[in-house]
Design an enzyme around this catalytic site. Structure first.
Site, PDB file in Angstrom:
ATOM      1  N   GLU B 100       0.980  -1.185  -0.193  1.00 53.69           N
ATOM      2  CA  GLU B 100      -0.051   0.018   0.088  1.00 53.69           C
ATOM      3  C   GLU B 100       0.896   1.213   0.076  1.00 53.69           C
ATOM      4  OE1 GLU B 100      -3.307  -2.491   0.103  1.00 53.69           O
ATOM      5  OE2 GLU B 100      -3.195  -0.516  -0.489  1.00 53.69           O
ATOM      6  N   HIS B 118      -7.121   1.091  13.752  1.00 53.37           N
ATOM      7  CA  HIS B 118      -8.397   0.104  13.491  1.00 53.37           C
ATOM      8  C   HIS B 118      -7.650  -1.031  13.998  1.00 53.37           C
ATOM      9  CE1 HIS B 118     -11.641  -2.000  11.084  1.00 53.37           C
ATOM     10  NE2 HIS B 118     -10.575  -2.815  11.164  1.00 53.37           N
ATOM     11  N   GLU B 119      -6.546  -1.577  13.296  1.00 53.42           N
ATOM     12  CA  GLU B 119      -5.961  -2.889  13.475  1.00 53.42           C
ATOM     13  C   GLU B 119      -5.824  -3.179  15.025  1.00 53.42           C
ATOM     14  OE1 GLU B 119      -6.890  -3.645   9.838  1.00 53.42           O
ATOM     15  OE2 GLU B 119      -5.972  -5.106  11.263  1.00 53.42           O
ATOM     16  N   HIS B 122      -8.306  -4.465  16.874  1.00 50.57           N
ATOM     17  CA  HIS B 122      -8.414  -5.960  16.891  1.00 50.57           C
ATOM     18  C   HIS B 122      -7.640  -6.583  17.893  1.00 50.57           C
ATOM     19  CE1 HIS B 122     -11.174  -6.012  13.595  1.00 50.57           C
ATOM     20  NE2 HIS B 122     -10.463  -5.628  12.597  1.00 50.57           N
ATOM     21  N   HIS B 128     -15.330  -6.294  14.058  1.00 48.88           N
ATOM     22  CA  HIS B 128     -15.619  -5.248  13.152  1.00 48.88           C
ATOM     23  C   HIS B 128     -17.197  -4.600  13.742  1.00 48.88           C
ATOM     24  CE1 HIS B 128     -13.061  -6.558   9.678  1.00 48.88           C
ATOM     25  NE2 HIS B 128     -12.457  -5.359  10.446  1.00 48.88           N
TER      26      HIS B 128
END
Lengths: 89, 397
Positions: B100, B118-119, B122, B128
């Site tokens: 990316e 975000h990761e 987790h 999610h």
């Protein structure tokens, strides 16, 4: 472009692979050559499940909007952590 | 519409992380800063604190990889999957797709800070969310210069780790989560390696055990010699070890194997006989000879387990194993015994094997243990790899 989308999810096979990858269908379906069988109804329910999760119209078919959302860059963790988890939320 | 919790969390409030592989297109210092900011997002609303370590063991390992990178979940080049992370029960590591175009404070490419935050959600135990505006929604929304955590994310993470402001100090110094439910006792150790709570005989070089099984109460039990231990979520249960003969009427010491079947009864094996207990009580007419109910199973087996892969019973002895299916007639096919090498990565002459409440099957020998990956049908890879010291990871040594 702000960010580059991966190849669009425009065919049923691509959609099935996407749904299997992110927890809406049996993971075995990630590999089209696995020969795993699936009923049309299962695929339709999986698409509705995805549309519900993504906040889209729940048409049950791979309409343009659904295809667009399946093509968005995203996190690789599955949306469904075990069958029926949305109900448990 | 709201958040989802995966089901596991860290038991300590101070977590360590390291970045063991950097992206080629950004400066190391910039990556350090952005990822620290991403952890700060969760620090600001919980009791959690995060420490960046440059070396040594850590809770969360971060890597930038491309394509297949060893965990069976290959990245797909630009776009598509940007990153993925593992829930605490699976180690908590976070991987980012090196392909990316990771950017900082820019509408171009993919914003590293937002995806990292975000990761790390987790890594802390969040799944999610189907709230579109939530950080834990799975889809990348582009760069948000005025990024703020959504209330949905705040409610979710505070369910797991409490609210910020009363940060507790922690005495936990272990750098790796033990298998769920394993002992996280403080690292106060005695010269025998134990923590003084009754596990001395399970620690040190003598970590050999007779058998281990999950009881009808979903607790893990370890049998060794004339004693047995019950393992609670936090540590060896207080008051153990206890005498087998005192609690398990009629049962001898030095057991070969044991498992709890789907009927909630626990079966013990020693020599050519077996005992059956219902709710920890010996059933009438037991012990019985193996030929009465387990015909085909040899005497003096090494171990037995109900395998998580298919729910059948497997008996191991030396370099061979037998599959026992109560629904079949006869329960053991003529094609058995087979060679234990079919269970890739497992040694011969096992001490113990059992299916833990997390659905994984574990195998023990000489104080070490292996976790088996039912899907790939071989010993799991994991970080660190297997075998691992059983005392440290299971018995709180």
């Amino acid at each position: 472009l702000n960010h580059v989308d991966a190849a669009p999810v425009s065919t049923d096979t691509q959609a099935m692979m996407y749904l299997a990858r992110f927890g809406y269908l049996d993971p075995a379906l990630q590999n089209p050559s696995s020969g795993a069988l699936i009923s049309g109804d299962s695929v339709r329910r999986a698409i509705i499940d995805f549309q519900s999760f993504a906040g889209l119209n729940q048409t049950g078919i791979l309409d343009p909007e659904t295809s667009t959302w399946m093509s968005k860059p995203r996190c690789g963790v599955r949306d469904r952590v075990g069958a029926g988890s949305s109900a448990r939320r | 519409k709201r958040y989802a919790l995966q089901g596991s969390r860290w038991r300590v409030k101070q977590l360590t992380y390291s970045i063991t592989k950097y992206p080629s297109a950004l400066k190391t210092a910039d990556v350090d800063r952005e990822l620290a900011k991403a952890f700060q997002v969760w620090e600001d609303v919980t009791e959690l604190t995060f420490v960046h370590l440059r070396t040594g063991k850590v809770h969360i390992e971060i890597r930038f990889e491309s394509g297949e990178h060893g965990d069976g979940d290959a990245f797909d080049g630009t776009g598509g999957t940007l990153a993925h992370a593992y829930f605490p029960i699976y180690g908590g590591d976070a991987h980012f797709d090196e392909s990316e175009t990771w950017t900082i404070n820019s509408y171009k490419g993919t914003n590293l800070f937002q995806v990292a935050a975000h990761e790390f959600g987790h890594s802390l135990g969040l799944s999610h969310s189907d709230v579109r505006s939530a950080l834990m929604a799975p889809f990348y929304r582009g760069y948000e210069p005025n990024f703020k955590l959504d209330n949905d994310d705040v409610v979710a993470i505070q369910q797991l780790y409490g609210k910020s402001g009363n940060v507790a100090t922690t005495t936990e110094t272990s750098s790796r989560p033990l298998p769920p439910g394993r002992a996280t006792t403080p690292r106060v150790s005695f010269d025998d390696g134990s923590n003084g709570r009754g596990n001395a005989e399970l620690c040190g070089s003598e970590g050999k055990i007779d058998t281990m099984f999950t009881g009808p109460d979903n607790k893990a039990y370890v049998f060794k010699g004339e004693k047995y231990w019950k393992l609670e979520a936090e540590a060896v249960a207080p008051g153990y070890p206890r005498s087998i003969r005192a609690d398990w009427e009629g049962l001898p010491g030095n057991i070969d194997a044991a498992f709890t079947w789907t009927n909630g009864r626990t079966y013990f094996f020693k020599g050519s006989r077996y005992w059956r207990y219902t709710n920890f009580e010996l059933d009438a007419d037991y012990p019985k000879d193996l030929s009465e109910g387990f015909a085909g199973v040899p005497s003096n087996i090494d171990t037995a387990l109900v395998w998580s892969g298919n729910g059948k019973i497997y008996f191991f002895k030396g370099s061979q194993y037998w599959r026992f299916d109560p629904q079949q007639k006869p329960p053991i096919k003529s094609t058995y015994p087979k060679d234990i090498s079919n269970w890739e990565g497992l040694p011969n002459s096992l001490d113990a094997a059992f299916q833990f409440t997390n659905g994984y099957s574990y195998f023990f020998k000489n104080g070490q243990y292996w976790r088996f990956n039912d899907r790939s049908f071989k010993v799991d890879e994991g970080q660190p790899g297997y075998p691992r010291p059983a005392g440290k990871w299971w018995f709180g040594c």
